[in-house]
Write a protein that holds these residues in place. Structure first.
Motif, short mmCIF file in Angstrom:
data_model
loop_
_atom_site.label_atom_id
_atom_site.label_comp_id
_atom_site.label_asym_id
_atom_site.label_seq_id
_atom_site.Cartn_x
_atom_site.Cartn_y
_atom_site.Cartn_z
N VAL A 81 0.23 -5.63 5.57
CA VAL A 81 -0.65 -4.86 6.44
C VAL A 81 0.09 -3.73 7.15
O VAL A 81 -0.41 -2.61 7.29
N THR A 82 1.31 -4.00 7.58
CA THR A 82 2.08 -2.99 8.31
C THR A 82 2.42 -1.81 7.41
O THR A 82 2.33 -0.65 7.83
N ASP A 83 2.80 -2.10 6.17
CA ASP A 83 3.10 -1.01 5.24
C ASP A 83 1.86 -0.15 4.96
O ASP A 83 1.95 1.08 4.90
N LEU A 84 0.71 -0.80 4.81
CA LEU A 84 -0.52 -0.05 4.54
C LEU A 84 -0.87 0.86 5.71
O LEU A 84 -1.40 1.96 5.51
N ALA A 85 -0.58 0.42 6.91
CA ALA A 85 -0.90 1.23 8.09
C ALA A 85 -0.16 2.55 8.09
O ALA A 85 -0.61 3.53 8.69
N ARG A 86 0.99 2.60 7.39
CA ARG A 86 1.76 3.84 7.32
C ARG A 86 1.15 4.85 6.36
O ARG A 86 1.53 6.02 6.35
N LEU A 87 0.22 4.40 5.53
CA LEU A 87 -0.37 5.27 4.52
C LEU A 87 -1.65 5.95 4.98
O LEU A 87 -2.17 6.81 4.28
N VAL A 88 -2.17 5.55 6.12
CA VAL A 88 -3.49 6.02 6.55
C VAL A 88 -3.41 6.64 7.94
O VAL A 88 -2.36 6.64 8.58
N ALA A 89 -4.55 7.16 8.39
CA ALA A 89 -4.61 7.72 9.73
C ALA A 89 -4.29 6.64 10.77
O ALA A 89 -4.51 5.44 10.54
#
Length: 262
Positions: free
Chosen positions: A78-86
């Motif tokens: 989840v933390t890595d995905l948060a870096r890909l989005v607004a």
């Protein structure tokens, strides 16, 4: 392809890709989408060309149908995905990068009897996304915006549209007044929504096809766009509030068109 067939076509085992986590921004000519409804709708849209899906295993499991065995997926937390989005975007374990949708033209999307929504300088992507969602709910043929005064296709628009970005044609034009002329030639009655008139929308609605024209919050429609309307109308809201959010006004107006007496 029927909806059930599209779902079956998505079944299989997702592949696993090695490599970096991405920069947080889509490459030029592409768009990054997030959230289950937006991603699922894009995956089922045959007009989309997909590049890569970043996802948690729970995110992939939440899809209505599974991915083809060769689909480019990189599993992440989840933390890595948060870096890909607004920032603070609710990605729900799914981030999809794909090519932008191809341009569509007003003459190609008009269908007899279905309303069209014209947005004059509505620039908030949340509002445009919400209007797309209402347009899908009330069977509008398209929304039309001007290229220079509307948000680009984006994850924020797609998330707010909850899948409708993939199903409602979004026509971008250079000249909005010219697009209104085209609608008139095709038999549409153009109604501009404003608070500065006595006639209500119910009084202004004709029996035939309707183009609803909405301006930006606060400023409203530009004078030239208002002059290209066949009628001006207001929503009969209480004096307790000055105006409605433009996306709320669009939803109410589309409901009024859908339920008008024939």
């Amino acid at each position: 392809m029927a909806k059930g067939e599209r779902k079956r076509a998505m079944r299989g085992r997702a592949g696993r890709m090695q490599g970096g986590r991405g920069s947080g921004r889509a490459t030029p000519g592409h768009v990054r989408l997030w959230g289950r409804h937006a991603v699922e709708a894009a995956l089922l849209n045959p007009a989309r060309v997909h590049r890569k899906l970043w996802a948690t295993r729970e995110g992939v499991a939440s899809l209505d149908g599974e991915l083809p065995p060769d689909f480019p997926v990189e599993y992440a937390d989840v933390t890595d995905l948060a870096r890909l989005v607004a920032r603070d975007a609710p990605h729900q374990g799914l981030v999809l990068e794909c090519e932008q949708l191809k341009d569509v033209y007003i003459d190609d999307v008009l269908e007899e009897g279905r309303p069209v929504v014209i947005l004059d300088q509505v620039t908030d992507p949340h509002n445009v996304g919400a209007i797309l969602r209402s347009a899908a709910a009330f069977d509008a043929a398209a929304i039309v915006t001007q290229d220079r005064h509307a948000p680009p296709e984006s994850g924020v628009v797609a998330k707010s549209a909850s899948g409708a970005l993939e199903t409602v044609p979004w026509v971008r034009v250079v000249n909005l007044a010219r697009a209104l002329d085209t609608l008139a030639e095709r038999g549409y009655w153009r109604i501009g929504l404003t608070g500065n008139t006595e006639a209500t929308l119910a009084e202004a609605l004709p029996a035939g096809p309707v183009a609803l024209v909405l301006g930006a919050e606060g400023e409203g429609m530009r004078h030239n766009i208002e002059a290209h309307c066949d009628a001006l109308a207001r929503l009969p809201i209480s004096n307790a509030i000055e105006s409605l959010n433009v996306s709320n006004a669009a939803a109410i107006a589309l409901y009024a068109v859908a339920t008008r007496a024939t």
